[in-house]
Each structure stands twice: as structure tokens, then as C-alpha cells.
Design a protein around this motif. Sequence first.
Motif, PDB file in Angstrom:
ATOM      1  N   HIS A  16      70.349  76.512  60.257  1.00  0.00           N
ATOM      2  CA  HIS A  16      69.453  75.325  60.625  1.00  0.00           C
ATOM      3  C   HIS A  16      68.045  75.271  59.748  1.00  0.00           C
ATOM      4  CE1 HIS A  16      67.000  73.203  63.610  1.00  0.00           C
ATOM      5  NE2 HIS A  16      65.897  73.960  63.246  1.00  0.00           N
ATOM      6  N   LEU A  17      67.609  76.233  59.386  1.00  0.00           N
ATOM      7  CA  LEU A  17      66.440  76.292  58.495  1.00  0.00           C
ATOM      8  C   LEU A  17      66.812  75.512  57.010  1.00  0.00           C
ATOM      9  CD1 LEU A  17      64.772  79.583  59.034  1.00  0.00           C
ATOM     10  CD2 LEU A  17      64.048  77.388  59.624  1.00  0.00           C
ATOM     11  N   LEU A  18      67.898  75.886  56.461  1.00  0.00           N
ATOM     12  CA  LEU A  18      68.375  75.113  55.300  1.00  0.00           C
ATOM     13  C   LEU A  18      68.478  73.861  55.596  1.00  0.00           C
ATOM     14  CD1 LEU A  18      71.094  77.966  54.150  1.00  0.00           C
ATOM     15  CD2 LEU A  18      69.070  77.336  52.630  1.00  0.00           C
ATOM     16  N   ASN A  19      69.100  73.420  56.546  1.00  0.00           N
ATOM     17  CA  ASN A  19      69.034  71.771  57.053  1.00  0.00           C
ATOM     18  C   ASN A  19      67.882  71.175  56.920  1.00  0.00           C
ATOM     19  OD1 ASN A  19      70.708  69.568  57.819  1.00  0.00           O
ATOM     20  ND2 ASN A  19      69.796  70.137  59.551  1.00  0.00           N
ATOM     21  N   ARG A  20      67.023  71.824  57.478  1.00  0.00           N
ATOM     22  CA  ARG A  20      65.597  71.370  57.737  1.00  0.00           C
ATOM     23  C   ARG A  20      64.833  71.303  56.218  1.00  0.00           C
ATOM     24  NH1 ARG A  20      63.804  70.331  62.849  1.00  0.00           N
ATOM     25  NH2 ARG A  20      62.470  69.115  61.914  1.00  0.00           N
ATOM     26  N   LEU A  21      65.423  72.175  55.491  1.00  0.00           N
ATOM     27  CA  LEU A  21      64.538  72.254  54.151  1.00  0.00           C
ATOM     28  C   LEU A  21      65.317  71.341  53.236  1.00  0.00           C
ATOM     29  CD1 LEU A  21      63.732  76.174  54.339  1.00  0.00           C
ATOM     30  CD2 LEU A  21      62.133  74.386  54.349  1.00  0.00           C
ATOM     31  N   GLY A  22      66.331  70.920  53.575  1.00  0.00           N
ATOM     32  CA  GLY A  22      67.025  69.904  52.636  1.00  0.00           C
ATOM     33  C   GLY A  22      67.779  70.598  51.399  1.00  0.00           C
ATOM     34  N   ALA A  23      68.477  71.607  51.997  1.00  0.00           N
ATOM     35  CA  ALA A  23      69.449  72.281  51.145  1.00  0.00           C
ATOM     36  C   ALA A  23      70.537  71.514  50.970  1.00  0.00           C
ATOM     37  CB  ALA A  23      70.094  73.416  51.727  1.00  0.00           C
ATOM     38  N   PRO A  24      71.533  71.456  49.755  1.00  0.00           N
ATOM     39  CA  PRO A  24      72.625  70.773  49.418  1.00  0.00           C
ATOM     40  C   PRO A  24      73.655  70.879  50.571  1.00  0.00           C
ATOM     41  CG  PRO A  24      71.898  72.306  47.566  1.00  0.00           C
ATOM     42  CD  PRO A  24      71.403  72.669  48.563  1.00  0.00           C
ATOM     43  N   ARG A  25      74.232  69.614  51.177  1.00  0.00           N
ATOM     44  CA  ARG A  25      74.763  69.306  52.249  1.00  0.00           C
ATOM     45  C   ARG A  25      76.163  69.944  52.134  1.00  0.00           C
ATOM     46  NH1 ARG A  25      73.209  63.335  53.595  1.00  0.00           N
ATOM     47  NH2 ARG A  25      71.197  63.096  53.171  1.00  0.00           N
ATOM     48  N   GLU A  26      76.626  69.998  50.741  1.00  0.00           N
ATOM     49  CA  GLU A  26      77.947  70.978  50.912  1.00  0.00           C
ATOM     50  C   GLU A  26      77.872  72.192  51.440  1.00  0.00           C
ATOM     51  OE1 GLU A  26      76.403  71.135  46.640  1.00  0.00           O
ATOM     52  OE2 GLU A  26      76.849  69.683  48.358  1.00  0.00           O
TER      53      GLU A  26
END
Length: 787
Positions: A16-26
Motif C-alpha cells: 500500500h505504501l509503495l503504491n502511494r509513493l509511486g513505486a514502479p507499477r510492475e
Amino acid sequence: MEGGESPLSTRDALLHLLNRLGAPREQLLFRERSSADQQVKRLSELYHQHLTGVPVTVVLDDASDPEQVCTLVPERSDSLVLVTARQALRLPPDLPARVYDLPVEALDAAGAEELLGAAAEDASGPYDAESSEQIRQLCGGLPLALRVAGSSLGPRSPRALATDLAAYGPVEPVERALWLRYTDQSEPARRLLRRLALAGRTSLGAAAAAALLATDETEANRQLAALSRAGLLDHVRGSRYRLHDVVRAFARARLADEEEPGERTAAQERLIANYAELADSVLRLVDGNMSTRSNQFGQYGFTSLDEALRWLDDESSFITATLRHAEGVDQGTVLNLLGALCDYCLLRGDLYRLGEISELAQSVDQGLLVRSVQWRTGIAARQLGELDKARTTLASVVDLYRDAHHDAGAARALCSLGITLHHQGNLTDAAAKLQEALDLQAAPELATDRAWTLHALAAVQRDRARLAEALELLTESLVLHRAGESVHGQAWAHFQLGQLHLRMGDVPGAESDLRVALDLYGRTQDARGEAWALTQLARARLVDGDVSAAVEGLRRAETRHRENADARGKAWSIYYLGQALEETGALDQSVRALERSRTMFSRMRDVYGLACARHHSARVTRDQRAAQTGSLRNSGFARQLLVDARADFQRIGVGHGEAWTCLELAVVDAGNARTPQALALCDEAAALFAGYGDRRGEDWARFLRCTLLPYAAPGGVEIGTAVAQEELTQLSRARHPARDTKLDDYVDAYQLLLERGVQLEAGWQAWRLGMVPGRQAREVMGVAVTA
């Protein structure tokens, strides 16, 4: 983190945090199957790496596990982590962070009175300090309990409220207040509160409440408002509400005690069926009457596509949460909702949620659900540029649908597989898969599915230089998309038409179709489609000679592709940018851009894109070295790139690319005094052009052959000159609309040069005179197309 139900795992918190922080989508779409500890270790490394030097504020609400909190504290940035917990957390002393402990005590008398006054329905009654203090003590000074209990002030006096609260005996303060206000409600409101526990943590609106109560939205709104006034529901925004975690736990307990399992399942099934119906209605407005949409439609109408998509934006989190509690619900109903949510995720580029849904489907392990989600996951992988992964995923989905004798599903998967093969440059196999899909989509009820396959096949045939067939396919596709009311399908068909017009040299027609596509993408809020339309509109400016507008447009399009995590769109934008920069004379920048695109195409295994990038990078590199040295003698690297490009084009069956690469190789060889080899390459190119009917390219091959004959003819310069003059005369007479306008002037000029006599010691003259095909020559395919 805790939420009154199963705690959020460290793995899910990191995702969830990686998603909110804009991590690579793959990294968010493809969830590992390794052990939980290994996944947490890898995700933790990604999390800390992503936050290196980036100060952020992270809120960990309702935490209970000190080890989990330690994992989520960024190690390499000056970040602020706010942690709320019901009890004090004992964090290890070696935690690399400054820790401040801020106990939150119960409200004092003044604070409690203020909150009671704010929560009261009517606070105009006489002041009663003694009763207010009793209420505070009975509520433990807890804000939630005071707010819930205080909402009854007005109809109740403070003394009556204190008495009623005391009547519940020795229970927890919050539970005491909840019991009081729960008992105050009407039976429909109590029933709604109980069933709202089925909705999970996310916000909800009247549509969900209506489904849970089996009533209309007007009545549902009335009950929601009543529960909100009683402090049992938190108002989020507009007409959306959310249960507090503690209230949800209370409601779940009441649901288990007061309703039969059959009633609970029926309410859940109504909720999922209702949302499937609504989500289907939204996606039908986007994609039309595809076979992925259910045939169940109720009275729910949206005044506009924009309103419909806003509704789905609001509801998507709620729908995902609802699907996690779908035990016992009819699987066909679940499938309809799951499919609509997956399509929404693809439209929005929400690959984090698509990854969640994929895991959910695999945990349920229902064949049709897994196939449906895997199909969309394959499409998402393609959008990310993970073409090998997309191909293998989609090929397996095709097999699964075939094993299940599900022709409509197999055809959709074949279409997606064909598009992926096209993106990899495997045009022959792509055309075969798409034709196979069309054969399965002959039934009238699959007409809209067929429309999508038609415009996908048209794109393949365009790149195979079969322009007339591509135009015919796109014309039929548009008719079917319109009949199926597919706004999104029409957008992609117009997008493909725009590219076809560019290949035909019709820039106004191309821009017209591309602007229609851009508008339709905007209506469906497809950011990815908009970025692709911007790329091709900028390319149209390049074809038309408006270089500065092309450079600006391509840079803007590249940014949009990067924001969408669309690696393939970014690569093609950079590729066209390299060509535009060549036109400005900035050859160094042009080579860098073309090499960047070459690297990206190589990484994603797009052989067609790789071959195109090699071809143009070779041209510009050759011209750059020639400008520095005054000759073509130092073109070894460029020649190797062209040899590799030709091999790629040959392998994937792209005669257009191979033929033009032969001509560029001929230029290099002729400039290095290898005129017999150059002449042979011109003959090979002419045969390739003739093979698919490209008269424009064939003209160039014949002209370059004529420039080489005096230097390479077996009979010597005189015979070579005579043959060249005769062939140039034939070429001059055989004018046609597809001819490159520059070529007529070159033919006349070279005939004059031959009349004056050729001096062998001066070497091949066409390069020095600028009589060779430039970048613009191959933009247009000179293939006959009848409108």
C-alpha cells in the motif's frame, strides 16, 4: 493497521505504501508466490530504497505490532512517522529514529462538555454540570463514546441520558454508548447498521445501503442520515459514509447475533449483484456491449459518462473490499463485478488494485474468476512493456478458455495475445491469432468484441504494408463500435485510422482522426490513450515538416507516458523525438534519443521497434560521421546497425523495413567504393518493394540503381551509363501519385550529369549531390489504396 478486524499484514502495508509513493507499477501488479518472510524482506528493501533521501510523512493508524512499526520506519530519509495505538508500544531502543511518546488521555470535564455540546441534536436545554460529569464518567472520557451518546441530547436531557447510559450495567464505555443509540434506532436503521459491517473499511453510498436493505435509494439515504445523526456513521463527503472501526466491530457482533446466515448471504449477494449491475452500466458506456458485460441492467442511469466514471472512482475501493467477503454468493454475480472492476483498473492504470484482485481470485480458486483476472493481468503486463510476461500469461489464458469450451473468452484472449505479438514485432503470428479470434466472433451477439479484434488486426496489416486491407478492417470496426455504443472502441479505431492516414501521406486526414480519438479518450478518462494520441499528433507535425511543434509535442507525450508507466509509449515517443531532432540539425541529441529508444525496445523485446530504432540510429550516426569527415568512409558502426536492422525486419517479415534498410546499406557500400554490392542491394530492395506493391520505394531503388550502374556494370562505364540513361528515361515516364516529389528533380538532374560524362576517379556522386533518400522518403508507403 488493526481496524477492529484482521490486522493489515506487513506485506500488504508495504504494498500500500509503495503504491502511494509511486513505486514502479510492475512491482505492484506481479505479486510474488514466495514465502511471506521473503516477500516482506524484498518489499522492505524496495520501500527503503524508494524513500532514500525523500522526506515523507507516514501515518500508521491503530498499530499493535512494534516489529511491524519498525519495518515501516524509513531508514534513509528525514521522514515523520505518526503512529496511533490503543496501548503504548514498546519500540526497541536501537531503532534508528528519534521517538516521542505522546499519551492521549481521556477528556477532562471541560473537553467533554464541549464535545457533548457539539454532538447534541439540540443543546439549548439548561446546563447540568452534575449530569454532564456522570455522562463523561460513563463514557470513560472517550471522544467516540461521548460523540455517540451526545447525539441523543435534545430529545433527552443530560440527566435522562446519564440514567439511560447507567442502565446498561458494567460494559465498556464505547459499547455502552453504542448500545444506547443502536436501541434508539428504528428496525430498518438497526438492520442497515448491522449489514454495513459487510462493507469493510471503505466508504459507501446510497446504492450500497439500498442493496443491503432491499429498498430504494431514497429510503436508504434516509436511514444513512439517521445513523449519521446518531453518531453511528462518519460522514466522509457528499453522500458517502464510513463506519468507525469500533462501530463496525459492534455491528458485526449484532449481525452474527440477530440475523440468520441466510439473511446475511442474501444481503451480500444483493450488494454484489447491485454493484455488478451499476459497474457494468458504467463500463458499457465506455466499452459498449461487449461479451464481458452482463445482460442484467436495472433502473440505474447516469446523466453522462463523466458522472458514471466519477461514481466508479468513488466506489472502487468499496467494491474491492466487498469482494473479499463474497463467500456463498453466486459466482456468476461475483464474476460480473470482478470483470467490471478489472476493466476499470486497466482504464485507470490502477495496477495495485488489479494485483489485489488477482491475489483474491487465486485464493478463491474458481476457474472462471481466475481466467477472467489472468486475462486482464496479461493486458496490464503488456501496457507496462513486460511483453514476454504478457505473451506467456495470455497464451495460458487462451488454453484455459479452450479447455473450458468458452469460445467468447478464448476469442478475447486470442485478440489480446495477437496485440501482444504485434507489439513484439511478430506480425505473422499476430495476424494469425487475430484472424483466429475473428473466426470465433462471427456470431451477432459478439459484434462488439469483433470490432476490437478488427481494429487490432488492421494495425498489424498496416505494419505489414497491407494498407487497403487495413482500411477495410477499420471501416468495419468503426461501424460495429458505433452500433455497440463503444466510445472507447471508437477512440482506438480512430487512433489506428490516424496512423494509417500517416502511412498514406494524408496528414490532414490523420490529424482529424487523431483529434477525434483524443477527444474520445478524454471522455472515457483514458490517460494512456490520450498520451498515445498526443504522440501520433506530434508525429503528424513531423511528417508535415513542422519540426518545432513536433519536438515540443513529443516531449510532452513522453512525459504523459512516463506518468502512466507506459514503457512502450515512452519508447516510441523518444524514437520519434530522435527523428524530429535530426530535422533540427541536432544530430548528437538525435543519436542519443534514438539510442535510448533502441535500449528500451531491446529491454521489452519489441523486435519491430528495435529494428526501426536501429535503422534510424544508423542513418543519423552515418550522417553525423560524414559531416565530421566529409565522406562515408567511417560508417562501420552504422553499417553494422543496418545489417542488424535488416536481419530483424527479415525475421519478422516486414518487407517495408527490410527494403528501406537495403537502400541505406547500399548508400553506405557505395560511399565506400563497394559499388557491386550496393547495386545488388538496390536490386534486392526493388524486389522487396515490388513484392508488396510499394511504387514509391521501388522508384527510389530504381533511381539509386541508375546512379550506381556507371560504376558497377560488368560491361564498363560506357555500357553502364547507357543502361542508366535508358532506365532513368523509363523511370521519368512512369510517373504516379505515390512518387516522392523530390525524385522527379533528381531524375532530371542525374540524366544531365550522365550526359556530361562520368569520371570514375571522382567516385559515386549521388551522396555528394544529396540525391539519396532521406528520413521523409520512407514515411509514406506508396501502396495503392482505393477509398
